[in-house]
Motif scaffolding. Structure first.
Motif, PDB file in Angstrom:
ATOM      1  N   ALA A 112       0.946  -1.339  -0.028  1.00 16.08           N
ATOM      2  CA  ALA A 112      -0.058   0.163   0.037  1.00 16.08           C
ATOM      3  C   ALA A 112       0.970   1.325   0.158  1.00 16.08           C
ATOM      4  O   ALA A 112       0.623   2.241  -0.510  1.00 16.08           O
ATOM      5  N   THR A 113       1.926   1.179   0.739  1.00 12.41           N
ATOM      6  CA  THR A 113       2.871   2.318   0.508  1.00 12.41           C
ATOM      7  C   THR A 113       3.510   2.589  -0.573  1.00 12.41           C
ATOM      8  O   THR A 113       3.573   3.734  -1.184  1.00 12.41           O
ATOM      9  N   ALA A 114       4.019   1.686  -1.595  1.00 11.31           N
ATOM     10  CA  ALA A 114       4.143   1.652  -2.779  1.00 11.31           C
ATOM     11  C   ALA A 114       3.341   2.282  -3.650  1.00 11.31           C
ATOM     12  O   ALA A 114       3.632   2.998  -4.450  1.00 11.31           O
ATOM     13  N   LYS A 115       1.981   1.899  -3.415  1.00  2.26           N
ATOM     14  CA  LYS A 115       0.886   2.175  -4.286  1.00  2.26           C
ATOM     15  C   LYS A 115       0.491   3.701  -4.086  1.00  2.26           C
ATOM     16  O   LYS A 115       0.347   4.488  -4.915  1.00  2.26           O
ATOM     17  N   LEU A 116       0.686   3.992  -2.627  1.00  4.25           N
ATOM     18  CA  LEU A 116       0.672   5.588  -2.454  1.00  4.25           C
ATOM     19  C   LEU A 116       1.740   6.429  -3.118  1.00  4.25           C
ATOM     20  O   LEU A 116       1.456   7.463  -3.636  1.00  4.25           O
ATOM     21  N   ALA A 117       2.892   5.617  -3.279  1.00  2.00           N
ATOM     22  CA  ALA A 117       4.102   6.370  -3.629  1.00  2.00           C
ATOM     23  C   ALA A 117       3.879   6.794  -5.134  1.00  2.00           C
ATOM     24  O   ALA A 117       4.079   7.795  -5.735  1.00  2.00           O
ATOM     25  N   GLU A 118       3.141   5.715  -5.908  1.00  4.55           N
ATOM     26  CA  GLU A 118       2.670   6.200  -7.304  1.00  4.55           C
ATOM     27  C   GLU A 118       1.934   7.101  -7.402  1.00  4.55           C
ATOM     28  O   GLU A 118       1.645   7.748  -8.412  1.00  4.55           O
ATOM     29  N   LEU A 119       0.644   6.966  -6.561  1.00  5.81           N
ATOM     30  CA  LEU A 119      -0.178   8.182  -6.533  1.00  5.81           C
ATOM     31  C   LEU A 119       0.209   9.470  -6.420  1.00  5.81           C
ATOM     32  O   LEU A 119       0.009  10.569  -6.903  1.00  5.81           O
ATOM     33  N   TRP A 120       0.889   9.471  -5.295  1.00  3.61           N
ATOM     34  CA  TRP A 120       1.605  10.710  -5.078  1.00  3.61           C
ATOM     35  C   TRP A 120       3.107  10.816  -5.713  1.00  3.61           C
ATOM     36  O   TRP A 120       4.138  10.868  -5.043  1.00  3.61           O
ATOM     37  N   ASP A 121       2.928  11.116  -6.880  1.00  6.44           N
ATOM     38  CA  ASP A 121       4.164  10.771  -7.966  1.00  6.44           C
ATOM     39  C   ASP A 121       5.235  11.803  -7.622  1.00  6.44           C
ATOM     40  O   ASP A 121       6.628  11.428  -8.020  1.00  6.44           O
ATOM     41  N   ASP A 122       5.039  12.724  -6.743  1.00  2.74           N
ATOM     42  CA  ASP A 122       6.208  13.680  -6.409  1.00  2.74           C
ATOM     43  C   ASP A 122       6.847  13.088  -5.023  1.00  2.74           C
ATOM     44  O   ASP A 122       7.821  13.963  -4.749  1.00  2.74           O
ATOM     45  N   LEU A 123       6.744  11.985  -4.599  1.00  3.08           N
ATOM     46  CA  LEU A 123       7.349  11.508  -3.420  1.00  3.08           C
ATOM     47  C   LEU A 123       7.754  10.241  -3.773  1.00  3.08           C
ATOM     48  O   LEU A 123       7.109   9.474  -4.564  1.00  3.08           O
ATOM     49  N   THR A 124       9.006   9.855  -3.145  1.00  2.33           N
ATOM     50  CA  THR A 124       9.450   8.473  -3.471  1.00  2.33           C
ATOM     51  C   THR A 124       8.897   7.737  -2.394  1.00  2.33           C
ATOM     52  O   THR A 124       8.002   8.119  -1.400  1.00  2.33           O
ATOM     53  N   GLU A 125       9.112   6.137  -2.546  1.00  2.00           N
ATOM     54  CA  GLU A 125       8.522   5.389  -1.725  1.00  2.00           C
ATOM     55  C   GLU A 125       8.913   5.446  -0.166  1.00  2.00           C
ATOM     56  O   GLU A 125       8.459   5.598   0.765  1.00  2.00           O
TER      57      GLU A 125
END
Length: 266
Positions: free
Chosen positions: A213-226
């Motif tokens: 889920a953390t990885a998927k959130l990083a994809e959605l918030w694409d200005d943040l790394t995992e």
């Protein structure tokens, strides 16, 4: 890793899950579905662990367990966390809608009278009414909408009300859910597994599956790394813990019982 909504007592081998949580150094909110499960489930959170237990009465069985509301009231002073609670508007549960409302209102009122609690809330097909009831009990505490699936207007109302959100890997498969998450305030989002109910690859989700889920959130918030996303989620938890400490101090001032309340993840 943070799993802010897991049913630890409902896994086939809860002790194995608890050991793995400890080995991974995870923070977990262990929710209950009935007040009668409170004592046994809270015993899974051994001293020094990063597991906290929430006292709940699940809306899908509210009609079967409404008689346990006195138990809920009895145990409420023992924890700062309440869940799983809420409403379910699914067709199979709609015949018991009035009982669900009675139970949810009772719980929100009890939390309000007790000085507020951190609440993990179910709102499947019931988001507008859940938000209405939170408006009706404004001092019930901090609502965290678990696996939120309401509409855009519901999301806007929830955000304006100060709600938080917990999201998991099974939820983030849906494009509708991903669109909702993009519009959630990042500083009010936590991860969850909803295991063992949620399924990942045909198997029950485990608390440590929140990493995806953390990885998927990083994809959605694409200005943040995992890694940056993970740090943000932990910052959010620290913020919530600060709120919990303040709430606990308020409860202690009101009732003189602050010492026996299990508090934040400190």
């Amino acid at each position: 890793m943070i799993d802010f909504h897991a049913h630890l007592d409902l896994y086939p081998d809860p002790q194995m899950i608890v050991r793995e949580i400890a080995e991974r150094g995870m923070y977990v909110l262990s929710v209950t579905t009935t007040p009668s499960a409170w004592k046994g489930t809270s015993a899974l959170a051994t001293p020094g662990s990063r597991i906290r237990t929430a006292l709940g009465l699940h809306p899908q069985i509210a009609h079967e367990r409404v008689g346990e509301l006195p138990l809920f009231d009895l145990y409420l002073h023992e924890t700062m966390y309440v869940g799983e609670i809420g409403l379910d508007g699914g067709p199979e549960f709609k015949p018991h809608w009035q009982t669900q409302l009675t139970v949810f209102d009772h719980i929100l009122n009890a939390c309000q009278l007790a000085g507020g609690r951190i609440m993990s809330i179910h709102s499947r097909r019931a988001a507008p009414t859940v938000i209405d009831r939170l408006v009706a009990f404004p001092r019930s505490g901090t609502p965290i909408l678990h696996w939120f699936s309401g509409g855009k207007r519901d999301l806007q109302r929830a955000i304006a009300l100060g709600c938080w959100f917990s999201v998991g890997p099974a939820m983030l498969v849906s494009e509708k859910a991903r669109a909702l998450v993009r519009n959630m305030p990042r500083d009010r989002v936590l991860t969850e597994s909803d295991g063992p109910f949620a399924q990942i690859g045909g198997e029950s989700a485990k608390p440590w599956d929140v990493g995806s889920a953390t990885a998927k959130l990083a994809e959605l918030w694409d200005d943040l790394t995992e890694d940056e996303t993970d740090r943000l989620l932990h910052d959010n938890l620290r913020c919530l813990v600060t709120n919990t400490k303040a709430m606990k101090a308020s409860v202690a001032n009101m009732s003189g019982r602050g010492e026996d309340i299990k508090g934040g993840f400190e």
